[in-house]
Design a protein around this motif. Sequence first.
Motif, short mmCIF file in Angstrom:
data_model
loop_
_atom_site.label_atom_id
_atom_site.label_comp_id
_atom_site.label_asym_id
_atom_site.label_seq_id
_atom_site.Cartn_x
_atom_site.Cartn_y
_atom_site.Cartn_z
N GLY A 41 17.51 15.33 0.86
CA GLY A 41 16.92 13.96 1.00
C GLY A 41 15.25 14.04 0.45
O GLY A 41 14.59 12.55 0.50
N TYR A 42 15.07 14.83 -0.07
CA TYR A 42 13.38 14.72 -1.38
C TYR A 42 13.57 13.82 -2.06
O TYR A 42 12.56 13.23 -2.09
N GLY A 43 15.10 14.29 -2.76
CA GLY A 43 15.04 13.06 -3.78
C GLY A 43 14.87 11.20 -3.56
O GLY A 43 14.28 10.88 -4.70
N ARG A 44 15.76 11.55 -2.14
CA ARG A 44 15.17 9.83 -1.66
C ARG A 44 14.38 9.40 -1.57
O ARG A 44 13.24 8.75 -2.21
N TRP A 45 12.72 10.24 -0.64
CA TRP A 45 11.65 10.49 -0.46
C TRP A 45 10.58 10.08 -2.05
O TRP A 45 10.16 9.11 -1.53
N LEU A 46 11.10 10.65 -3.20
CA LEU A 46 10.42 10.47 -4.27
C LEU A 46 10.75 8.67 -4.82
O LEU A 46 10.12 8.89 -5.57
N GLU A 47 12.25 8.97 -5.36
CA GLU A 47 12.61 7.70 -5.55
C GLU A 47 12.07 6.37 -4.57
O GLU A 47 11.32 5.69 -5.21
N ASN A 48 11.67 6.79 -3.94
CA ASN A 48 11.30 5.53 -3.01
C ASN A 48 9.52 5.52 -2.60
O ASN A 48 8.85 4.74 -3.44
N LEU A 49 8.94 6.41 -2.85
CA LEU A 49 7.30 6.63 -3.43
C LEU A 49 7.49 6.47 -4.67
O LEU A 49 6.88 5.69 -4.91
N THR A 50 7.47 6.88 -6.04
CA THR A 50 7.88 6.35 -7.02
C THR A 50 8.19 4.21 -7.18
O THR A 50 7.15 3.73 -7.68
N ARG A 51 9.11 4.07 -6.63
CA ARG A 51 9.29 2.19 -6.76
C ARG A 51 7.67 2.30 -5.74
O ARG A 51 7.55 0.99 -6.38
N ALA A 52 7.08 2.68 -5.15
CA ALA A 52 6.40 1.72 -3.97
C ALA A 52 4.83 1.84 -5.27
O ALA A 52 4.27 1.34 -4.77
N ILE A 53 4.64 3.04 -5.22
CA ILE A 53 3.50 3.09 -6.53
C ILE A 53 3.57 1.61 -7.66
O ILE A 53 2.81 1.53 -7.85
N ASN A 54 5.53 1.86 -8.17
CA ASN A 54 5.33 0.95 -8.97
C ASN A 54 4.78 -0.52 -9.01
O ASN A 54 4.52 -1.00 -9.17
N SER A 55 5.55 -0.86 -8.04
CA SER A 55 5.11 -1.78 -6.75
C SER A 55 3.81 -2.01 -7.13
O SER A 55 3.39 -3.22 -7.06
N GLN A 56 3.08 -1.22 -6.70
CA GLN A 56 1.54 -1.58 -6.17
C GLN A 56 0.95 -1.89 -8.00
O GLN A 56 -0.63 -2.78 -8.01
N ILE A 57 1.10 -0.90 -8.62
CA ILE A 57 0.54 -1.26 -9.95
C ILE A 57 0.85 -2.30 -10.51
O ILE A 57 -0.04 -2.94 -10.54
N ALA A 58 2.05 -2.84 -10.29
CA ALA A 58 2.49 -4.38 -11.37
C ALA A 58 1.78 -5.40 -10.68
O ALA A 58 1.00 -6.43 -11.01
N ALA A 59 1.75 -4.93 -9.10
CA ALA A 59 0.81 -6.53 -7.91
C ALA A 59 -0.32 -5.84 -8.95
O ALA A 59 -1.56 -6.95 -9.15
N ALA A 60 -1.14 -4.64 -8.50
CA ALA A 60 -2.54 -4.47 -9.51
C ALA A 60 -2.65 -5.74 -11.00
O ALA A 60 -3.10 -6.03 -11.04
N GLN A 61 -1.44 -5.86 -11.61
CA GLN A 61 -1.85 -5.56 -12.71
C GLN A 61 -2.00 -7.69 -12.61
O GLN A 61 -2.43 -8.04 -14.11
N ALA A 62 -0.96 -8.29 -11.53
CA ALA A 62 -0.76 -9.07 -11.90
C ALA A 62 -1.80 -10.08 -11.46
O ALA A 62 -2.29 -11.35 -11.54
N ASP A 63 -2.66 -9.50 -10.47
CA ASP A 63 -4.52 -10.19 -9.99
C ASP A 63 -5.16 -9.65 -11.48
O ASP A 63 -6.12 -10.40 -10.76
N SER A 64 -4.39 -9.30 -12.02
CA SER A 64 -6.04 -8.74 -13.51
C SER A 64 -5.74 -9.32 -14.52
O SER A 64 -7.10 -9.90 -15.67
N GLN A 65 -4.55 -10.50 -14.00
CA GLN A 65 -4.44 -11.17 -15.30
C GLN A 65 -5.24 -12.29 -15.37
O GLN A 65 -5.71 -13.58 -14.63
#
Length: 154
Positions: free
Chosen positions: A130-154
């Motif tokens: 289950g730890y691996g799934r939690w890590l994957e979900n965390l990474t995807r969510a962080i990357n999604s937030q970074i992508a949103a911040a990058q889109a807002d910065s353009q």
Amino acid sequence: MMLKRLSWVAPLALALSVSSAAIAARQVPIVNPQPVAVSSLNATKLTARQVRAAIIAGGAIHGWMLKNEDTGKLVLKLEKGKYYVELNLPYSADGYRIEYVRSENLNYEGPGAGASGPAQSIEGATIHSGYGRWLENLTRAINSQIAAAQADSQ
């Protein structure tokens, strides 16, 4: 008469060996993911403050909470019922990294098992799948937030 009394031993031994195998089968190696470069998600540069905010917001989506903070490093924790995980996330404007610190009730086996502090090394360590799934979900969510911040910065 003695044979009747011992007739429960074989089924019990079988049940214990099957449940032990099932627990062991759910163990996976702990692997700290590769660092994530912000530029690999989009060419738009972010500040360290924006990366920090993306980590916190992404973590919050899946219940990760900020436990501690130092310059350039966040400590996130996740509590799900009886399960507990703690991670270090060093970050900068260039990206972030996820590092296992410790866990409770996730069948961690490896260096420092049973210790209350951070794991000395995760090499050869295993943990509940289950730890691996939690890590994957965390990474995807962080990357999604970074992508949103990058889109807002353009």
